[in-house]
Design a protein around this motif. Structure first.
Motif, mmCIF file in Angstrom:
data_model
loop_
_atom_site.group_PDB
_atom_site.id
_atom_site.type_symbol
_atom_site.label_atom_id
_atom_site.label_comp_id
_atom_site.label_asym_id
_atom_site.label_seq_id
_atom_site.Cartn_x
_atom_site.Cartn_y
_atom_site.Cartn_z
ATOM 1 N N PHE A 185 4.464 1.237 0.894
ATOM 2 C CA PHE A 185 3.448 1.214 1.942
ATOM 3 C C PHE A 185 4.058 0.950 3.319
ATOM 4 O O PHE A 185 3.656 1.578 4.311
ATOM 5 N N GLN A 186 5.016 0.053 3.383
ATOM 6 C CA GLN A 186 5.634 -0.246 4.667
ATOM 7 C C GLN A 186 6.429 0.946 5.199
ATOM 8 O O GLN A 186 6.382 1.263 6.385
ATOM 9 N N SER A 187 7.160 1.603 4.324
ATOM 10 C CA SER A 187 7.996 2.709 4.767
ATOM 11 C C SER A 187 7.172 3.933 5.172
ATOM 12 O O SER A 187 7.538 4.673 6.084
ATOM 13 N N MET A 188 6.035 4.140 4.498
ATOM 14 C CA MET A 188 5.209 5.328 4.755
ATOM 15 C C MET A 188 3.956 5.015 5.576
ATOM 16 O O MET A 188 3.022 5.814 5.612
ATOM 17 N N LYS A 189 3.926 3.873 6.248
ATOM 18 C CA LYS A 189 2.696 3.425 6.900
ATOM 19 C C LYS A 189 2.165 4.404 7.951
ATOM 20 O O LYS A 189 0.965 4.467 8.197
ATOM 21 N N LYS A 190 3.025 5.207 8.540
ATOM 22 C CA LYS A 190 2.587 6.190 9.537
ATOM 23 C C LYS A 190 1.909 7.394 8.891
ATOM 24 O O LYS A 190 1.304 8.214 9.571
ATOM 25 N N TYR A 191 2.030 7.512 7.562
ATOM 26 C CA TYR A 191 1.603 8.732 6.896
ATOM 27 C C TYR A 191 0.521 8.509 5.837
ATOM 28 O O TYR A 191 0.464 9.201 4.824
ATOM 29 N N ASN A 192 -0.332 7.522 6.075
ATOM 30 C CA ASN A 192 -1.484 7.256 5.202
ATOM 31 C C ASN A 192 -1.108 7.179 3.718
ATOM 32 O O ASN A 192 -1.579 7.981 2.892
ATOM 33 N N PRO A 193 -0.278 6.220 3.348
ATOM 34 C CA PRO A 193 0.160 6.118 1.941
ATOM 35 C C PRO A 193 -0.968 5.684 1.013
ATOM 36 O O PRO A 193 -1.947 5.063 1.442
ATOM 37 N N TYR A 194 -0.822 6.013 -0.254
ATOM 38 C CA TYR A 194 -1.801 5.622 -1.265
ATOM 39 C C TYR A 194 -1.059 5.432 -2.580
ATOM 40 O O TYR A 194 0.076 5.902 -2.763
ATOM 41 N N VAL A 195 -1.704 4.747 -3.516
ATOM 42 C CA VAL A 195 -1.069 4.429 -4.794
ATOM 43 C C VAL A 195 -1.402 5.512 -5.815
ATOM 44 O O VAL A 195 -2.529 5.968 -5.925
ATOM 45 N N ARG A 196 -0.387 5.918 -6.571
ATOM 46 C CA ARG A 196 -0.567 6.768 -7.741
ATOM 47 C C ARG A 196 -0.079 5.987 -8.949
ATOM 48 O O ARG A 196 0.662 5.013 -8.818
ATOM 49 N N TYR A 197 -0.478 6.433 -10.136
ATOM 50 C CA TYR A 197 -0.116 5.689 -11.338
ATOM 51 C C TYR A 197 0.550 6.596 -12.364
ATOM 52 O O TYR A 197 0.090 7.697 -12.645
ATOM 53 N N SER A 198 1.630 6.106 -12.918
ATOM 54 C CA SER A 198 2.230 6.662 -14.114
ATOM 55 C C SER A 198 2.222 5.492 -15.097
ATOM 56 O O SER A 198 1.196 4.870 -15.311
ATOM 57 N N GLU A 199 3.373 5.124 -15.669
ATOM 58 C CA GLU A 199 3.410 3.875 -16.440
ATOM 59 C C GLU A 199 3.282 2.700 -15.479
ATOM 60 O O GLU A 199 2.631 1.701 -15.770
ATOM 61 N N HIS A 200 3.929 2.841 -14.306
ATOM 62 C CA HIS A 200 3.848 1.848 -13.239
ATOM 63 C C HIS A 200 3.319 2.526 -11.980
ATOM 64 O O HIS A 200 3.511 3.729 -11.795
ATOM 65 N N PRO A 201 2.666 1.759 -11.105
ATOM 66 C CA PRO A 201 2.189 2.368 -9.857
ATOM 67 C C PRO A 201 3.359 2.772 -8.958
ATOM 68 O O PRO A 201 4.418 2.157 -8.989
ATOM 69 N N TYR A 202 3.147 3.820 -8.189
ATOM 70 C CA TYR A 202 4.121 4.210 -7.170
ATOM 71 C C TYR A 202 3.347 4.676 -5.943
ATOM 72 O O TYR A 202 2.131 4.889 -5.998
ATOM 73 N N VAL A 203 4.024 4.796 -4.831
ATOM 74 C CA VAL A 203 3.358 5.113 -3.564
ATOM 75 C C VAL A 203 3.639 6.559 -3.175
ATOM 76 O O VAL A 203 4.764 7.037 -3.288
ATOM 77 N N GLU A 204 2.593 7.221 -2.727
ATOM 78 C CA GLU A 204 2.705 8.619 -2.316
ATOM 79 C C GLU A 204 2.174 8.764 -0.894
ATOM 80 O O GLU A 204 1.263 8.050 -0.473
#
Length: 443
Positions: A88-107
């Protein structure tokens, strides 16, 4: 075939301008993540992964996967917490959101390119702590194993799968992933050999090397983990579609197999489709798809128990706020009376129980030629819309997963498919009521 394949080979070559633009986006994203991980000693590595790193990406849509590698001693809780924070911090300019696989990741998206910031553990091969731990090994293996020519063959296979709607490992699709495409080309050498081999494949056949026995229709072995069957994540329907497509293409190779087809909406085809439409509170697409697929399966069971024969079913979501469950029925209206078979007359206690439970509500009771007691009963509802309306009103928990029940309580629309459906929903139901002549084809 050679003429068709020659045209496709030329079309998948990525221009230098497109490569340059994609590299700029990838480098920008990498630098943003790199700046964030400096604050976290738990993270000991950072690298590109996925199709971009392996150079098997398609020019029109290439995700950039950036893997952040954690010390293997870090707890799962910290692993999740820190990875989401970095994403979230790295992508904050680009409207990040959470996706889920086995563990959550940010897209996030940079200039229409998806950026996935994915956590994994820095482990030795075979010492997996999370499903993403294999990914860096996948990347290194394919970088080493795929030739320049093979990379374009992978691109051809991906386009073939995408055009026929069986590409994508996400739960919504349950199709062939990009990595599976690479594994197939690596095993068979090129696109043409892959098509020919899959068209002739036998039930239980194993692609790759393993000592393990799997129960899937076919097995596709992960070359860096011989205990992992990549075909386990692919639905039987999509495996079947791929096999039939390969046979048809080999017999009659045409360019249309590499382009999206538009199916025609048939008014008559919709008249036996039950549509359940509802809105949901926004959540990860992976979560909502899991929920609506379970709901579709559960409601299929309830419809069958109610006497309605479900021929096919399908879930649909716009991934934002709206979902639909589709059921193709043999008929939307069934006979009001039905017969219930009981025990044979020699089973004393069972006979007594069956008679006492059914005698007050039966219209007729008799012994058939097989010696069984039969009760003729009247259904509460013999029209599917009324049946489903009552079920969802009074017995919501029997057919709807807990995570969806609050969404259903806010309101649900139950209709037959040929009545007042929007164009987008009619298009979504097309797969349920259409025959694809690319798959079901005779010479």
């Amino acid at each position: 075939m050679k003429q068709v394949l020659s045209k496709i080979r030329k079309s998948v070559i990525i221009s230098e301008n497109v490569r340059k633009l994609k590299k700029q986006i990838a480098d920008e994203a990498y630098l943003l993540v790199e700046n964030q991980i400096k604050n976290h000693p738990e993270i000991i590595g950072l690298e590109f992964g996925g199709s971009y790193a392996k150079d098997t990406w398609l020019s029109e849509e290439a995700d950039i996967d950036i893997f952040i590698k954690f010390k293997k001693t870090i707890s799962e809780e910290k692993f999740t917490e820190i990875s989401k924070k970095v994403g979230f911090q790295s992508m904050k300019k680009y409207n990040p959101y959470v996706r889920y696989s086995e563990h959550p990741y940010v897209e996030a998206k940079i200039k229409k390119t998806k950026i996935n910031v994915v956590p994994c553990y820095d482990v030795n091969s075979g010492e997996w702590k999370s499903s993403a731990d294999r990914s860096p090994f996948h990347t290194k293996y394919m970088e080493k194993s795929l030739t320049h020519e093979m990379r374009n063959e992978v691109r051809m296979l991906k386009i073939f799968l995408k055009a026929n709607k069986i590409y994508g490992s996400e739960i919504a699709k349950q199709g062939f992933s990009g990595y599976v495409s690479e594994v197939l080309i690596l095993n068979f050498g090129n696109f043409e050999n892959t098509i020919s081999s899959i068209g002739k494949i036998q039930q239980g056949q194993i692609i790759g090397k393993t000592s393990k026995v799997f129960e899937t229709l076919i097995s596709i072995i992960d070359p860096i983990d011989s205990n992992r069957n990549l075909a386990a994540a692919i639905s039987n329907e999509n495996i079947g579609k791929f096999i039939l497509l390969c046979r048809t293409f080999e017999n009659k190779p045409k360019l249309k197999f590499f382009t999206q087809k538009k199916l025609k909406i048939s008014k008559n085809g919709l008249e036996n489709v039950l549509v359940i439409k509802f809105s949901f509170k926004n959540r990860s697409p992976d979560i909502i798809w899991g929920q609506i697929k379970r709901a579709t399966s559960s409601l299929t069971t309830q419809l069958e128990l109610g006497g309605f024969n479900v021929l096919r079913s399908k879930a649909h979501s716009d991934n934002t706020s709206e979902a639909c469950l589709f059921f193709l029925l043999e008929s939307t209206k069934i006979p009001i009376n039905y017969s219930k078979s009981g025990p044979d007359f020699f089973r004393v206690s069972d006979c007594t129980s069956f008679i006492s439970k059914n005698i007050t509500k039966t219209n007729l009771m008799w012994i058939n030629d097989d010696g069984k007691i039969i009760a003729l009963e009247k259904r509460r509802h013999n029209e599917v819309v009324k049946f489903m309306t009552e079920l969802l009103k009074n017995n919501l928990q029997t057919g709807i997963p807990k995570g969806l029940q609050s969404d259903f309580r806010k309101g649900v629309e139950i209709t037959i498919g040929n009545k007042n459906l929007s164009k987008s929903i009619k298009e979504a139901v097309l797969d349920l009521i259409s025959t694809d002549d690319s798959i079901f084809h005779t010479n």
